[in-house]
Design an enzyme around this catalytic site. Structure first.
Site, PDB file in Angstrom:
ATOM      1  N   ASN A  13       0.917  -1.160   0.000  1.00  0.00           N
ATOM      2  CA  ASN A  13       0.000   0.000   0.000  1.00  0.00           C
ATOM      3  C   ASN A  13       0.954   1.207   0.000  1.00  0.00           C
ATOM      4  O   ASN A  13       1.637   1.445   0.993  1.00  0.00           O
ATOM      5  CB  ASN A  13      -0.845  -0.076   1.271  1.00  0.00           C
ATOM      6  CG  ASN A  13      -2.006   0.899   1.336  1.00  0.00           C
ATOM      7  OD1 ASN A  13      -2.535   1.128   2.421  1.00  0.00           O
ATOM      8  ND2 ASN A  13      -2.440   1.457   0.228  1.00  0.00           N
ATOM      9  N   ASN A  66      -6.312  10.646  -0.797  1.00  0.00           N
ATOM     10  CA  ASN A  66      -6.395   9.421  -1.581  1.00  0.00           C
ATOM     11  C   ASN A  66      -5.982   9.702  -3.029  1.00  0.00           C
ATOM     12  O   ASN A  66      -5.913  10.861  -3.451  1.00  0.00           O
ATOM     13  CB  ASN A  66      -7.839   8.890  -1.575  1.00  0.00           C
ATOM     14  CG  ASN A  66      -8.221   8.221  -0.272  1.00  0.00           C
ATOM     15  OD1 ASN A  66      -7.452   7.461   0.307  1.00  0.00           O
ATOM     16  ND2 ASN A  66      -9.446   8.494   0.187  1.00  0.00           N
ATOM     17  N   GLY A  76      -4.018   3.591   8.208  1.00  0.00           N
ATOM     18  CA  GLY A  76      -3.217   2.729   9.082  1.00  0.00           C
ATOM     19  C   GLY A  76      -1.845   2.401   8.522  1.00  0.00           C
ATOM     20  O   GLY A  76      -0.827   2.576   9.202  1.00  0.00           O
ATOM     21  N   ASN A  77      -1.779   1.940   7.280  1.00  0.00           N
ATOM     22  CA  ASN A  77      -0.474   1.676   6.668  1.00  0.00           C
ATOM     23  C   ASN A  77       0.292   2.982   6.518  1.00  0.00           C
ATOM     24  O   ASN A  77       1.508   3.031   6.677  1.00  0.00           O
ATOM     25  CB  ASN A  77      -0.635   1.029   5.291  1.00  0.00           C
ATOM     26  CG  ASN A  77      -1.062  -0.418   5.386  1.00  0.00           C
ATOM     27  OD1 ASN A  77      -0.641  -1.130   6.282  1.00  0.00           O
ATOM     28  ND2 ASN A  77      -1.914  -0.835   4.469  1.00  0.00           N
ATOM     29  N   HIS A 165     -15.649   1.360   7.368  1.00  0.00           N
ATOM     30  CA  HIS A 165     -15.395   0.053   6.756  1.00  0.00           C
ATOM     31  C   HIS A 165     -16.643  -0.816   6.793  1.00  0.00           C
ATOM     32  O   HIS A 165     -17.358  -0.850   7.788  1.00  0.00           O
ATOM     33  CB  HIS A 165     -14.270  -0.671   7.496  1.00  0.00           C
ATOM     34  CG  HIS A 165     -12.966   0.038   7.395  1.00  0.00           C
ATOM     35  ND1 HIS A 165     -12.071  -0.194   6.368  1.00  0.00           N
ATOM     36  CD2 HIS A 165     -12.419   1.012   8.158  1.00  0.00           C
ATOM     37  CE1 HIS A 165     -11.017   0.599   6.526  1.00  0.00           C
ATOM     38  NE2 HIS A 165     -11.199   1.339   7.604  1.00  0.00           N
ATOM     39  N   ASN A 196     -15.002   1.925   2.782  1.00  0.00           N
ATOM     40  CA  ASN A 196     -13.949   0.973   2.406  1.00  0.00           C
ATOM     41  C   ASN A 196     -14.564  -0.422   2.518  1.00  0.00           C
ATOM     42  O   ASN A 196     -15.342  -0.698   3.438  1.00  0.00           O
ATOM     43  CB  ASN A 196     -12.754   1.110   3.351  1.00  0.00           C
ATOM     44  CG  ASN A 196     -12.038   2.439   3.192  1.00  0.00           C
ATOM     45  OD1 ASN A 196     -11.368   2.676   2.198  1.00  0.00           O
ATOM     46  ND2 ASN A 196     -12.184   3.329   4.168  1.00  0.00           N
ATOM     47  N   GLU A 214     -10.604  -0.020  -1.597  1.00  0.00           N
ATOM     48  CA  GLU A 214     -10.567   1.189  -0.781  1.00  0.00           C
ATOM     49  C   GLU A 214     -11.358   2.342  -1.382  1.00  0.00           C
ATOM     50  O   GLU A 214     -11.245   2.615  -2.582  1.00  0.00           O
ATOM     51  CB  GLU A 214      -9.127   1.667  -0.586  1.00  0.00           C
ATOM     52  CG  GLU A 214      -8.397   0.914   0.485  1.00  0.00           C
ATOM     53  CD  GLU A 214      -7.043   1.524   0.771  1.00  0.00           C
ATOM     54  OE1 GLU A 214      -6.922   2.766   0.747  1.00  0.00           O
ATOM     55  OE2 GLU A 214      -6.110   0.751   0.993  1.00  0.00           O
ATOM     56  N   ARG A 215     -12.075   3.014  -0.507  1.00  0.00           N
ATOM     57  CA  ARG A 215     -12.722   4.273  -0.864  1.00  0.00           C
ATOM     58  C   ARG A 215     -11.676   5.231  -1.436  1.00  0.00           C
ATOM     59  O   ARG A 215     -10.625   5.434  -0.827  1.00  0.00           O
ATOM     60  CB  ARG A 215     -13.327   4.867   0.422  1.00  0.00           C
ATOM     61  CG  ARG A 215     -13.957   6.216   0.256  1.00  0.00           C
ATOM     62  CD  ARG A 215     -14.504   6.725   1.570  1.00  0.00           C
ATOM     63  NE  ARG A 215     -13.443   7.059   2.540  1.00  0.00           N
ATOM     64  CZ  ARG A 215     -13.638   7.723   3.671  1.00  0.00           C
ATOM     65  NH1 ARG A 215     -14.861   8.092   4.012  1.00  0.00           N
ATOM     66  NH2 ARG A 215     -12.641   7.982   4.493  1.00  0.00           N
ATOM     67  N   GLY A 224      -4.400  -0.892   6.355  1.00  0.00           N
ATOM     68  CA  GLY A 224      -4.186  -1.073   7.792  1.00  0.00           C
ATOM     69  C   GLY A 224      -5.452  -0.879   8.606  1.00  0.00           C
ATOM     70  O   GLY A 224      -5.801  -1.717   9.447  1.00  0.00           O
ATOM     71  N   THR A 225      -6.163   0.236   8.353  1.00  0.00           N
ATOM     72  CA  THR A 225      -7.413   0.448   9.079  1.00  0.00           C
ATOM     73  C   THR A 225      -8.397  -0.677   8.750  1.00  0.00           C
ATOM     74  O   THR A 225      -9.143  -1.123   9.609  1.00  0.00           O
ATOM     75  CB  THR A 225      -8.043   1.820   8.740  1.00  0.00           C
ATOM     76  OG1 THR A 225      -8.079   1.979   7.320  1.00  0.00           O
ATOM     77  CG2 THR A 225      -7.259   2.962   9.359  1.00  0.00           C
TER      78      THR A 225
HETATM   79  O1  ZDP Z   1     -10.741   5.713   4.159  1.00  0.00           O
HETATM   80  C1  ZDP Z   1     -10.241   5.823   3.035  1.00  0.00           C
HETATM   81  O2  ZDP Z   1     -10.718   6.622   2.195  1.00  0.00           O
HETATM   82  C2  ZDP Z   1      -9.018   4.994   2.707  1.00  0.00           C
HETATM   83  N1  ZDP Z   1      -8.814   4.910   1.299  1.00  0.00           N
HETATM   84  C3  ZDP Z   1      -7.855   5.649   3.403  1.00  0.00           C
HETATM   85  C4  ZDP Z   1      -6.599   4.879   3.310  1.00  0.00           C
HETATM   86  C5  ZDP Z   1      -6.594   3.687   4.242  1.00  0.00           C
HETATM   87  C6  ZDP Z   1      -5.302   2.948   4.174  1.00  0.00           C
HETATM   88  N2  ZDP Z   1      -5.204   2.023   3.099  1.00  0.00           N
HETATM   89  C7  ZDP Z   1      -4.991   2.210   5.474  1.00  0.00           C
HETATM   90  O3  ZDP Z   1      -3.995   1.500   5.476  1.00  0.00           O
HETATM   91  O4  ZDP Z   1      -5.657   2.398   6.474  1.00  0.00           O
HETATM   92  C8  ZDP Z   1      -4.178   3.853   3.951  1.00  0.00           C
END
Ligand code: ZDP
Length: 280
Positions: A13, A66, A76-77, A165, A196, A214-215, A224-225
Site C-alpha cells: 500500500n 487518496n 493505518g499503513n 469500513h 472501504n 478502498e474508498r 491497515g485500518t
Molecule cells: O478511508 C479511506 O478513504 C481509505 N482509502 C484511506 C486509506 C486507508 C489505508 N489504506 C490504510 O492502510 O488504512 C491507507
C-alpha cells in the site's frame, strides 16, 4: 516550484511522503495529489501523506489525500510509513513513540526493531451513526445486517477506525469479483461518506485472509485500518480471537483488539522505496 518526496509502502500500500513540517497546510492541492498518484503520468501511489506540525500538544499532524483527491480521516499503513519517514528526518533511537494528530483523533505509532511499527489505533467506533451508515438504528451496532449489492444479499458488519469500513465474511476471498463489487459497495446509498470494502475469509480463529477495495483508491494490496476493522468484525461475530494475523495480498499484519483498554493495536512493516524531486 520544486518538491522533494520520499516513496514508502506498507505491504504494497504505497504512499508519497512530503516533509510539510514548515507549514500548517498541505503544500499540494488534492488535484496535484491526483496527478502525482497516477501510475502512468505521475510517480504512482495509493495516496499522498503530509507530515505537518503538531496540533493540540501532539508531535506532528498527518493529512492524507487518496489517489482520487478525497481526504480520509485516517490511514493505518500510511501512519506506519509516516513514523518511519519522521524517524529518518530526525534520527531517533528505537523504540520511539510518536503522538500524531489526525482527523480521527490522536494516533500513536511506536517504532520497534527490524522496521516494524506498532500503532495504537484507538477504540473502534461501532454505532451506525458513527460509521456512518443508515443501515439499522443509528444508536445500534451494525452486525450481520442484510445489504443488497449487485442483486445479491450480503451479510455485512460495519466498523469505523476513524474511517468507515464494511466487512463481509466469505468462504473464499479469491472467488470475489472485487473490481466490480467494490465500487458498488463503496457508493451504496446507505453509506453517506462512502465506504472501504473488505472481504474476509476466516482461515482459523487467529488467522484471517482479506481482500480490500478502498474508498477513493480502488483495489490496494493492503489496508491497515481495514485489517483492524476486519479483526473487530470477526470478534463481534464470534469468529476470531482478539489477537490474529490478517493476511493481505501484500503481506501480513498482526492485529489485536485489547480486552484491557479496548484499543486496537496494529503491528507491521513500513518500507522506504526511494526519494526524488518533481516540479509543479
Ligand atoms: O478511508 C479511506 O478513504 C481509505 N482509502 C484511506 C486509506 C486507508 C489505508 N489504506 C490504510 O492502510 O488504512 C491507507
Amino acid at each position: 516550484m520544486e518538491f522533494e518526496f520520499t516513496k514508502y509502502h506498507g505491504l504494497g500500500n504505497d504512499f508519497i511522503l512530503i516533509d510539510n513540517r514548515a507549514a500548517a497546510e498541505p503544500l499540494l492541492t488534492p488535484d496535484q495529489a491526483v496527478q502525482l498518484c497516477d501510475r502512468h503520468f505521475g510517480i504512482g501511489a495509493d495516496g499522498v501523506i503530509f507530515a505537518l506540525p503538531g496540533q493540540t500538544g501532539t508531535d506532528y499532524t498527518m493529512r492524507i489525500f487518496n489517489s482520487d483527491g478525497s481526504e480520509p480521516e485516517m490511514c493505518g499503513n500510511g501512519i506506519r510509513c509516516l513514523a518511519q519517514f519522521l524517524a529518518e528526518l530526525e534520527t531517533v533511537s528505537i523504540p520511539h513513540t510518536y503522538r500524531i494528530h489526525t482527523l480521527a483523533g490522536i494516533i500513536s505509532p511506536r517504532l520497534e526493531a527490524a522496521g516494524q511499527v506498532k500503532v495504537d489505533m484507538g477504540e473502534p467506533r461501532l454505532l451506525a451513526a458513527e460509521i456512518p451508515t443508515t443501515l439499522g438504528q443509528p444508536d445500534q451496532k451494525v452486525v450481520e445486517q442484510a445489504l443488497v449489492v449487485a442483486e445479491q444479499t450480503w451479510s455485512v458488519t460495519c466498523v469505523s477506525m476513524g474511517n468507515p469500513h464494511c466487512i463481509t465474511f466469505v468462504e473464499d476471498v479469491a472467488a470475489i469479483a472485487l473490481e466490480s463489487l467494490g465500487p458498488q459497495f463503496e457508493t451504496h446509498a446507505v453509506f453517506p461518506k462512502k465506504i472501504n470494502v473488505e472481504f474476509i475469509q476466516v482461515v482459523r480463529p487467529d488467522y484471517l485472509k482479506m481482500r480490500v477495495w478502498e474508498r477513493g483508491a480502488g483495489v490496494t494490496l493492503a489496508c491497515g485500518t481495514g485489517a483492524c476493522a476486519a479483526l473487530v468484525a470477526a470478534v463481534l461475530t464470534g469468529q476470531s480471537e482478539p489477537r490474529a494475523i490478517v493476511e493481505l495480498p501484500g503481506g501480513a499484519l498482526q492485529i489485536e483488539w485489547s480486552p484491557a483498554d479496548h484499543h486496537v493495536y496494529m503491528t507491521g512493516p513500513a518500507t522506504k522505496v526511494f526519494t526524488g524531486k518533481f516540479e509543479l
